[in-house]
Design an enzyme around this catalytic site. Structure first.
Site, PDB file in Angstrom:
ATOM      1  N   CYS A  24       0.871  -1.163   0.000  1.00 34.20           N
ATOM      2  CA  CYS A  24       0.000   0.000   0.000  1.00 34.20           C
ATOM      3  C   CYS A  24       0.910   1.215   0.000  1.00 34.20           C
ATOM      4  O   CYS A  24       2.131   1.089   0.145  1.00 34.20           O
ATOM      5  CB  CYS A  24      -0.826   0.028   1.277  1.00 34.20           C
ATOM      6  SG  CYS A  24      -1.780  -1.477   1.550  1.00 34.20           S
TER       7      CYS A  24
ATOM      8  N   ARG B 228       1.375   1.800  -5.895  1.00 33.85           N
ATOM      9  CA  ARG B 228       1.582   0.798  -4.853  1.00 33.85           C
ATOM     10  C   ARG B 228       0.292   0.024  -4.536  1.00 33.85           C
ATOM     11  O   ARG B 228       0.295  -0.869  -3.697  1.00 33.85           O
ATOM     12  CB  ARG B 228       2.107   1.457  -3.576  1.00 33.85           C
ATOM     13  CG  ARG B 228       3.412   2.210  -3.782  1.00 33.85           C
ATOM     14  CD  ARG B 228       3.855   2.828  -2.483  1.00 33.85           C
ATOM     15  NE  ARG B 228       4.096   1.808  -1.488  1.00 33.85           N
ATOM     16  CZ  ARG B 228       5.208   1.099  -1.379  1.00 33.85           C
ATOM     17  NH1 ARG B 228       6.201   1.321  -2.207  1.00 33.85           N
ATOM     18  NH2 ARG B 228       5.335   0.183  -0.452  1.00 33.85           N
TER      19      ARG B 228
ATOM     20  N   TRP C 107      -3.686  -1.828  -1.349  1.00 33.00           N
ATOM     21  CA  TRP C 107      -3.679  -3.046  -2.141  1.00 33.00           C
ATOM     22  C   TRP C 107      -4.080  -4.145  -1.164  1.00 33.00           C
ATOM     23  O   TRP C 107      -3.335  -4.460  -0.230  1.00 33.00           O
ATOM     24  CB  TRP C 107      -2.289  -3.291  -2.715  1.00 33.00           C
ATOM     25  CG  TRP C 107      -2.217  -4.452  -3.653  1.00 33.00           C
ATOM     26  CD1 TRP C 107      -2.630  -4.486  -4.955  1.00 33.00           C
ATOM     27  CD2 TRP C 107      -1.686  -5.756  -3.379  1.00 33.00           C
ATOM     28  NE1 TRP C 107      -2.393  -5.722  -5.494  1.00 33.00           N
ATOM     29  CE2 TRP C 107      -1.818  -6.517  -4.555  1.00 33.00           C
ATOM     30  CE3 TRP C 107      -1.115  -6.357  -2.258  1.00 33.00           C
ATOM     31  CZ2 TRP C 107      -1.399  -7.844  -4.633  1.00 33.00           C
ATOM     32  CZ3 TRP C 107      -0.702  -7.676  -2.342  1.00 33.00           C
ATOM     33  CH2 TRP C 107      -0.843  -8.401  -3.529  1.00 33.00           C
TER      34      TRP C 107
ATOM     35  N   ASN D 290       1.123  -0.026   5.853  1.00 34.08           N
ATOM     36  CA  ASN D 290       1.545  -0.826   4.699  1.00 34.08           C
ATOM     37  C   ASN D 290       2.317  -2.012   5.236  1.00 34.08           C
ATOM     38  O   ASN D 290       3.304  -1.826   5.953  1.00 34.08           O
ATOM     39  CB  ASN D 290       2.440   0.016   3.773  1.00 34.08           C
ATOM     40  CG  ASN D 290       3.147  -0.844   2.733  1.00 34.08           C
ATOM     41  OD1 ASN D 290       2.597  -1.835   2.271  1.00 34.08           O
ATOM     42  ND2 ASN D 290       4.364  -0.461   2.384  1.00 34.08           N
ATOM     43  N   GLY D 291       1.869  -3.219   4.911  1.00 37.40           N
ATOM     44  CA  GLY D 291       2.548  -4.412   5.407  1.00 37.40           C
ATOM     45  C   GLY D 291       1.528  -5.420   5.896  1.00 37.40           C
ATOM     46  O   GLY D 291       0.346  -5.333   5.552  1.00 37.40           O
TER      47      GLY D 291
ATOM     48  N   GLU E 236       9.792 -12.755 -20.957  1.00 41.23           N
ATOM     49  CA  GLU E 236       9.481 -11.370 -20.611  1.00 41.23           C
ATOM     50  C   GLU E 236       8.420 -10.794 -21.563  1.00 41.23           C
ATOM     51  O   GLU E 236       7.519 -10.068 -21.136  1.00 41.23           O
ATOM     52  CB  GLU E 236      10.770 -10.535 -20.616  1.00 41.23           C
ATOM     53  CG  GLU E 236      10.595  -9.051 -20.380  1.00 41.23           C
ATOM     54  CD  GLU E 236       9.925  -8.679 -19.062  1.00 41.23           C
ATOM     55  OE1 GLU E 236       9.706  -9.560 -18.213  1.00 41.23           O
ATOM     56  OE2 GLU E 236       9.569  -7.498 -18.914  1.00 41.23           O
TER      57      GLU E 236
ATOM     58  N   LYS F 218       4.774  -9.358 -20.335  1.00 40.35           N
ATOM     59  CA  LYS F 218       4.256  -8.024 -20.678  1.00 40.35           C
ATOM     60  C   LYS F 218       2.853  -8.154 -21.259  1.00 40.35           C
ATOM     61  O   LYS F 218       1.955  -7.420 -20.879  1.00 40.35           O
ATOM     62  CB  LYS F 218       5.155  -7.305 -21.704  1.00 40.35           C
ATOM     63  CG  LYS F 218       6.468  -6.763 -21.201  1.00 40.35           C
ATOM     64  CD  LYS F 218       6.364  -5.589 -20.275  1.00 40.35           C
ATOM     65  CE  LYS F 218       6.229  -5.988 -18.841  1.00 40.35           C
ATOM     66  NZ  LYS F 218       7.337  -6.468 -18.108  1.00 40.35           N
TER      67      LYS F 218
ATOM     68  N   GLU G 200       0.166  -9.254 -18.616  1.00 38.38           N
ATOM     69  CA  GLU G 200      -0.180  -8.342 -17.518  1.00 38.38           C
ATOM     70  C   GLU G 200      -0.935  -7.094 -17.990  1.00 38.38           C
ATOM     71  O   GLU G 200      -1.760  -6.590 -17.246  1.00 38.38           O
ATOM     72  CB  GLU G 200       1.013  -8.003 -16.616  1.00 38.38           C
ATOM     73  CG  GLU G 200       2.064  -7.091 -17.140  1.00 38.38           C
ATOM     74  CD  GLU G 200       3.183  -6.846 -16.119  1.00 38.38           C
ATOM     75  OE1 GLU G 200       4.316  -6.674 -16.563  1.00 38.38           O
ATOM     76  OE2 GLU G 200       2.928  -6.825 -14.894  1.00 38.38           O
TER      77      GLU G 200
ATOM     78  N   HIS H 141       7.814 -31.011 -26.710  1.00 37.21           N
ATOM     79  CA  HIS H 141       7.639 -31.919 -25.563  1.00 37.21           C
ATOM     80  C   HIS H 141       6.279 -31.732 -24.894  1.00 37.21           C
ATOM     81  O   HIS H 141       6.098 -32.137 -23.753  1.00 37.21           O
ATOM     82  CB  HIS H 141       8.777 -31.707 -24.563  1.00 37.21           C
ATOM     83  CG  HIS H 141      10.121 -32.030 -25.148  1.00 37.21           C
ATOM     84  ND1 HIS H 141      10.519 -33.319 -25.431  1.00 37.21           N
ATOM     85  CD2 HIS H 141      11.139 -31.227 -25.550  1.00 37.21           C
ATOM     86  CE1 HIS H 141      11.734 -33.298 -25.969  1.00 37.21           C
ATOM     87  NE2 HIS H 141      12.130 -32.039 -26.063  1.00 37.21           N
TER      88      HIS H 141
ATOM     89  N   LYS I 195       2.670  -2.039  -8.356  1.00 34.06           N
ATOM     90  CA  LYS I 195       4.037  -1.836  -8.821  1.00 34.06           C
ATOM     91  C   LYS I 195       5.051  -2.546  -7.938  1.00 34.06           C
ATOM     92  O   LYS I 195       5.987  -3.162  -8.423  1.00 34.06           O
ATOM     93  CB  LYS I 195       4.331  -0.328  -8.887  1.00 34.06           C
ATOM     94  CG  LYS I 195       5.735   0.012  -9.365  1.00 34.06           C
ATOM     95  CD  LYS I 195       5.936  -0.422 -10.809  1.00 34.06           C
ATOM     96  CE  LYS I 195       7.335  -0.153 -11.322  1.00 34.06           C
ATOM     97  NZ  LYS I 195       7.603  -0.956 -12.530  1.00 34.06           N
TER      98      LYS I 195
END
Ligand code: M6R
Length: 613
Positions: free
Chosen positions: A2, A27, A77, A103-104, A486, A490, A493, A509, A608
């Site tokens: 957060c 955040r 968040w 935050n936490g 990567e 991208k 997301e 395979h 983020k």
């Protein structure tokens, strides 16, 4: 994870909080809230409107009392409790006087809640945070001043926190504290600030200070003082901040992601700047680890998450080839739980843009506990990872705001490849001439990225034809494999489409069973040493009906015959291709996301910086 912000002694309290919350939205943005204190009263507003939470809060705050000189704000968040207004911060005690933002995660919240309930406390949310408000309430009732009440409350809690507490009966004071989650303090004449990061208060404060774990700070209009958990005074270290506010703004682009994609040539150039001494040796000024120690390294382990993990995977190829050291890459969230073996001579490299990703921090802590030396690769000066590591190399990508990481990736690969060359230099596994030529190649990367950016229209044209597609496979070989991973990350997301990254040789395979008409395969084909093999893999998916987009070098004259769409990039040494090839893949994801109407900077369900495990 957060974002928190607080201000005391200001004539612009509300404006400061709302502006800061806007900057902290990266955040988390499930909900937002503010508490203001004036004349013995706490006024609170909270909204849960997803990405519009801060905007909605602004409207709510039109009813806020005037002339409040202190207040706290939070953007959330969700971890404990659904993203609803009743779980939004600030949380209050039973009296409504004590307000807290956090935050936490308070790990022992359940037992504390039970205990407090038994003593008659009433809870109005299901968050872990609210227990701290009630603990402080009890301690205040015993006559403790706010600083001591918060300090003693924190002695009872386990877990991670950056916390700020106000009490209407001590209106000119905010008490803030930190363990694991980030917290900075700022000052200006007659005003004190706190925030999760510097940009939130960048244009308000004139001096900035780092709060360390288990330090508690009392902020007032006259300044601040800090103590440790035992109450002993501590001095906060002043930070040298040379960002201007523009760095944190969009700079004329539609969104942060396109701005940050465009900044990649600079990110690489800046990261490589001043890294060579006159005698040709590669040097990192901030690397607090001796040449002798680096010479004694026998094995390298890289730990990271997400995009940083993909940069680490590229580094494995570079360190193994150039420095002839054995390298493992670990997903940080797995590392500490699998009883890793750390032998003498193990160098652990923690890679993290933010330097605050808790999974990566916990992995490097575990490695340190087991005797490894730890190097941090971080984009944020003085981040938790950077401070805890034995040594640090800073990427110089500048502030990255968009949730989807772009410029941090290319800067991380540049820094890691430079470190690989330094190891090769010390171990004499490459000749000075070879190193010289590779360094030249590395320095050319920035220009190649600029060339790819100038061809952005080619990628947009491809994307425009694919807006109906739903399934993507990204394939590559050698360093093209982490590039493919990567590229897929991208795409998934920011478009919310199904995308998988695969080592091209692995398709046969199993995943080949999924290839059929309608599936898009994005093939990274630029590695000259793997060219024939990857062309065979492209032929395999073509034969099964896939539509193929190839990222190919300018001089590739075979690719047009096998791919449906070709996006061209300049040719380089294969080891540098991830920094160049990723750019069209970022642009493809961006263009598709925009075409599909997605919020590219703030994709759903993400944040983020991930400061929870
Ligand atoms: O700050 P870090 O580099 O430690 O972050 C790691 C990941 O959370 C991050 O790369 C994430 O995967 C990005 N959203 C990817 O674009």
């Amino acid at each position: 994870m957060c974002g928190i912000i607080g201000v005391v002694g200001s004539d612009e309290t509300l404006a400061t909080l709302l502006q800061g919350l806007q900057r902290l939205e990266y955040r988390g943005y499930d909900s937002a809230g503010i508490a203001l204190v004036r004349a013995g009263h706490t006024w609170r507003a909270r909204t849960a409107a997803g990405t519009e939470s801060v905007a909605a809060l602004r409207v709510e705050c039109e009813a806020a009392p005037q002339n409040c000189r202190s207040g706290i704000g939070h953007t959330r968040w969700a971890t404990h409790g659904a993203p609803e207004a009743e779980n939004a911060h600030p949380h209050l005690d039973c009296s409504g006087h004590v307000a807290i933002i956090h935050n936490g995660i308070i790990e022992n919240h359940a037992e504390l809640r039970e205990e407090l309930r038994a003593r008659g406390h009433l809870f109005t949310s299901v968050t872990d945070t609210e227990v701290v408000a009630h603990l402080v309430e009890e301690l205040r009732a015993r006559g403790l001043e706010l600083l001591d009440a918060v300090r003693q409350a924190l002695l009872r809690v386990r877990g991670a926190f950056a916390i700020a507490v106000m009490d209407a009966s001590e209106p000119d004071v905010i008490v803030a504290a930190r363990r694991i989650s980030p917290l900075v303090v700022g000052t200006a004449p007659g005003v004190c600030y706190l925030a999760s990061d510097v940009p939130a208060i960048l244009d308000r404060a004139t001096a900035f200070y780092a709060v360390n774990d288990d330090e508690i700070v009392r902020l007032g209009p006259e300044g601040f003082r800090a103590v440790d958990l035992e109450g002993a005074p501590v001095r906060l270290r002043q930070l040298q901040i040379d960002w201007d506010l523009e760095t944190a703004e969009k700079g004329g682009y539609d969104d942060f992601m396109s701005k940050e994609i465009a900044e990649q040539p600079d990110a690489v150039r800046a990261t490589l700047l001043d890294r060579r001494r006159r005698d040709g040796t590669i040097a990192f000024d901030e690397l607090r680890i001796s040449d002798q120690e680096l010479r004694e390294v026998r094995r390298v382990v890289l730990v990271a998450c997400g995009t940083s993990l993909h940069a680490a995977q590229v580094a494995k190829y570079a360190i193994e080839r150039w420095a002839r050291l054995s390298v493992d890459v670990d997903i940080a969230s797995e590392y500490r739980y699998r009883d890793p073996v750390v032998e003498i001579g193990t160098l652990v490299i923690g890679v993290s843009q933010s330097g605050e990703t808790i999974d990566t921090i916990q992995a490097t802590r575990e490695a340190q506990r087991r005797g490894a030396r730890v190097v941090a690769i971080s984009n944020i000066v003085d981040s938790s990872l950077a401070r805890e590591a034995d040594a640090v190399i800073y990427t110089r990508a500048g502030l990255e705001v968009s949730v989807a990481s772009t410029k941090a990736f290319v800067a991380q690969v540049a820094a890691l490849e430079l470190l690989a060359l330094r190891l090769a230099q010390l171990r004499e596994t490459l000749t000075p001439e070879e190193i010289e030529s590779l360094l030249e190649g590395l320095h050319d990367v920035s220009g190649h990225i600029a060339t790819v950016l100038s061809r952005r229209g080619d990628v947009d044209a491809v994307a425009a034809q694919l807006l109906d597609a739903h399934d993507y496979f990204f394939i590559g070989r050698h360093v093209g494999f982490p590039t493919a991973l990567e590229g897929a990350l991208k795409l998934k997301e920011i478009t919310y489409l199904h995308a998988e990254g695969y080592a091209a040789g692995e398709l046969k395979h199993g995943p080949l069973a999924l290839i059929e008409p309608g599936v898009i395969v994005v093939a990274v084909t630029t590695d000259v040493n793997m060219h024939e093999k990857i062309l065979s893999n492209v032929a395999e998916v073509k034969a099964r009906g896939a539509t193929v987009i190839a990222v190919a070098t300018d001089d590739d004259d075979q690719i047009d015959a096998v791919a449906d769409f070709v996006v061209r990039v300049p040719a380089t040494d294969p080891m540098f291709t991830p920094m160049i090839d990723i750019v069209p893949l970022q642009l493809l994801a961006y263009s598709l996301a925009r075409g599909l109407g997605r919020n590219v900077d703030r994709p759903r369900n993400l944040a983020k910086t991930v400061t929870v495990e």
